[in-house]
Design a protein around this motif. Structure first.
Motif, PDB file in Angstrom:
ATOM      1  N   UNK A   1       0.670  -1.145  -0.013  1.00 21.22           N
ATOM      2  CA  UNK A   1      -0.124   0.173   0.022  1.00 21.22           C
ATOM      3  C   UNK A   1       0.918   1.237   0.042  1.00 21.22           C
ATOM      4  N   UNK A   2       0.439   2.514  -0.527  1.00 23.98           N
ATOM      5  CA  UNK A   2       0.974   3.658  -0.610  1.00 23.98           C
ATOM      6  C   UNK A   2       1.530   3.860   1.020  1.00 23.98           C
ATOM      7  N   UNK A   3       2.720   4.657   1.012  1.00 23.54           N
ATOM      8  CA  UNK A   3       3.243   5.279   2.317  1.00 23.54           C
ATOM      9  C   UNK A   3       2.329   6.208   2.590  1.00 23.54           C
ATOM     10  N   UNK A   4       1.900   6.476   4.118  1.00 17.17           N
ATOM     11  CA  UNK A   4       1.108   7.584   4.417  1.00 17.17           C
ATOM     12  C   UNK A   4       1.792   8.156   5.634  1.00 17.17           C
ATOM     13  N   UNK A   5       2.684   9.016   5.292  1.00 17.51           N
ATOM     14  CA  UNK A   5       3.080   9.810   6.576  1.00 17.51           C
ATOM     15  C   UNK A   5       2.199  10.685   7.277  1.00 17.51           C
ATOM     16  N   UNK A   6       2.165  10.723   8.586  1.00 18.20           N
ATOM     17  CA  UNK A   6       1.098  11.421   9.521  1.00 18.20           C
ATOM     18  C   UNK A   6       1.588  12.855   9.238  1.00 18.20           C
ATOM     19  N   UNK A   7       0.579  13.773   9.541  1.00 21.16           N
ATOM     20  CA  UNK A   7       0.459  15.116   9.609  1.00 21.16           C
ATOM     21  C   UNK A   7      -0.292  15.493  11.174  1.00 21.16           C
ATOM     22  N   UNK A   8       0.494  16.730  11.345  1.00 19.60           N
ATOM     23  CA  UNK A   8      -0.282  17.239  12.885  1.00 19.60           C
ATOM     24  C   UNK A   8      -0.980  18.126  12.452  1.00 19.60           C
ATOM     25  N   UNK A   9      -1.545  18.991  13.308  1.00 24.78           N
ATOM     26  CA  UNK A   9      -2.521  19.880  13.245  1.00 24.78           C
ATOM     27  C   UNK A   9      -2.231  21.333  13.902  1.00 24.78           C
ATOM     28  N   UNK A 133       0.094  10.533  -4.518  1.00 18.11           N
ATOM     29  CA  UNK A 133      -1.218  11.269  -4.930  1.00 18.11           C
ATOM     30  C   UNK A 133      -2.495  10.262  -4.667  1.00 18.11           C
ATOM     31  N   UNK A 134      -3.567  10.958  -5.121  1.00 15.83           N
ATOM     32  CA  UNK A 134      -4.463  10.120  -4.871  1.00 15.83           C
ATOM     33  C   UNK A 134      -4.968   9.034  -5.944  1.00 15.83           C
ATOM     34  N   UNK A 135      -4.411   9.089  -6.882  1.00 16.53           N
ATOM     35  CA  UNK A 135      -4.439   8.012  -7.840  1.00 16.53           C
ATOM     36  C   UNK A 135      -3.760   6.747  -7.498  1.00 16.53           C
ATOM     37  N   UNK A 136      -2.822   6.916  -6.284  1.00 13.13           N
ATOM     38  CA  UNK A 136      -2.092   5.674  -6.090  1.00 13.13           C
ATOM     39  C   UNK A 136      -2.782   4.412  -5.674  1.00 13.13           C
ATOM     40  N   UNK A 137      -3.969   4.776  -5.001  1.00 11.02           N
ATOM     41  CA  UNK A 137      -4.929   3.376  -4.708  1.00 11.02           C
ATOM     42  C   UNK A 137      -5.458   2.794  -5.625  1.00 11.02           C
ATOM     43  N   UNK A 138      -6.363   3.530  -6.754  1.00 12.00           N
ATOM     44  CA  UNK A 138      -6.732   2.975  -7.769  1.00 12.00           C
ATOM     45  C   UNK A 138      -5.830   2.193  -8.796  1.00 12.00           C
ATOM     46  N   UNK A 241       5.489  15.240  -4.882  1.00  9.82           N
ATOM     47  CA  UNK A 241       4.468  16.021  -5.594  1.00  9.82           C
ATOM     48  C   UNK A 241       5.059  17.404  -5.736  1.00  9.82           C
ATOM     49  N   UNK A 242       6.360  17.856  -5.572  1.00  8.87           N
ATOM     50  CA  UNK A 242       6.626  19.224  -5.475  1.00  8.87           C
ATOM     51  C   UNK A 242       7.447  19.415  -6.676  1.00  8.87           C
ATOM     52  N   UNK A 243       7.368  20.738  -7.676  1.00  7.08           N
ATOM     53  CA  UNK A 243       8.041  21.143  -8.780  1.00  7.08           C
ATOM     54  C   UNK A 243       9.567  21.016  -8.195  1.00  7.08           C
TER      55      UNK A 243
END
Length: 356
Positions: A1-9, A133-138, A241-243
């Motif tokens: 599955x895609x790696x999903x780094x966590x994000x603080x708030x 990106x969002x396309x990774x799962x499909x 995702x960054x240029x």
């Protein structure tokens, strides 16, 4: 599955302090599941006692079984927040902007049960993004299927339990049809399905010379001083995702977008991040008028996915209006189709809907 780094708030109080008033507010997503939020400078979460009360409330919510959350009285989420027994400063400075971000509903007209599910998931887990990106799962799902199974760029004009009519390939026969689209497209192909109201969403992407924050964080505007509801340096989470040579900042506007979108958003981002945004380059702005189905009370969290044997429908309009709700409805529809085909699923379906 895609790696999903966590994000603080982080939340921004009304009066900018250092770094534009960005206030660290770690809940479950920023630290351990069920962790106690804290505020680096005392705003907008209030005193140490206020923060402790908020942490205790989130911990209780994380430990509450989903079935008990769904048995609570159902109100608009905004009204239900006032009954939680927390200081208004905490509610307005943290819970309201957080729920607005999680539900894409700035007015918090969403069912309080759906809001509780969203907070339950927040208190128990972490915010994250899929790498690539969002396309990774499909793309991963499609890659596991035999070659030629998935066809794209085909316009469907009609569906039935045993056939699909397309503009490009005519009629295709089958043993069953599962329609996985947005609510309006589903109703166009299956007249009689309910089309809900929607919350519009605009996502704005900027290429930035240097990161305005040093860590992966979702920055919320607690005071609603401008069009941006929340923003993040996305390339801190997923550098791909960054240029080249720059970082990517993605920001979300809830409701109708303002005139002169880029200028207005950059002015607000300058206040939120506490840094000039003159050199920020607009990469793209995506406005979706019917982005998220509204979930006012009373909301049915389990709309039928099996219309008849061989005909199924799934999407965020069948469960909660979230990515998790869409995935959960897809699993329900797949299990219904397998049952009609006489195939036992590899995994059993959970007895209650998963959180928002």
């Amino acid at each position: 599955t895609p790696r999903t780094p966590s994000i603080s708030v982080r939340c921004c109080p009304g009066r900018p302090a250092t770094r534009g008033g960005g206030t660290l507010a770690h809940g479950g997503p920023g630290g351990e599941p069920g962790g106690v939020p804290h505020d680096a400078r005392g705003a907008p979460l209030g005193s140490a006692l206020d923060q402790a009360r908020l942490g205790a409330a989130l911990a209780r919510l994380a430990a509450t079984p989903v079935r008990r959350l769904l048995a609570r009285p159902e109100l608009p989420a905004g009204r239900a927040l006032a009954a939680r027994g927390l200081p208004q400063r905490t509610v307005e400075g943290f819970l309201r902007p957080l729920l607005s971000a999680l539900l894409c509903d700035p007015g918090l007209t969403t069912s309080s049960r759906c809001a509780d599910l969203a907070l339950h998931a927040f208190a128990r887990g972490r915010l994250c993004l899929p790498e690539g990106g969002a396309d990774a799962l499909p793309e991963l799902l499609a890659a596991a299927l035999p070659p030629g199974t998935v066809r794209t760029g085909v316009r469907v004009t009609a569906v039935a339990a045993d056939r699909v009519t397309t503009a490009e390939h005519g009629e295709l026969t089958c043993r069953g049809v599962l329609l996985a689209t947005d609510a309006r497209a589903a109703a166009e192909l299956l007249p009689g399905l309910r089309v809900p109201a929607f919350h519009p969403v605009t996502v704005v992407h900027h290429a930035v010379p240097e990161p305005p924050l040093a860590e992966p964080a979702l920055l919320l505007d607690a005071d609603r001083r401008g069009p941006v509801a929340h923003t993040a340096v996305v390339s801190h989470v997923d550098p791909t995702r960054a240029p080249a040579g720059r970082v990517l900042v993605s920001s979300t506007v809830l409701g109708p977008p303002p005139d002169d979108l880029d200028r207005t958003v950059r002015a607000h981002l300058a206040a939120l991040y506490g840094t000039p945004t003159d050199r920020w380059e607009l990469l793209a702005a995506h406005h979706t008028r019917e982005a998220v189905p509204a979930m006012p009370p009373p909301h049915d969290l389990r709309r039928p996915v099996r219309l008849l044997s061989g005909l199924y429908v799934c999407g965020d309009h069948r469960d909660t209006s979230t990515v998790q709700g869409a995935l959960h409805s897809g699993r329900r529809a797949a299990h219904a189709a397998l049952a009609d085909l006489g195939v036992a699923p590899a995994l059993k379906e959970s007895p209650l809907p998963t959180a928002a």
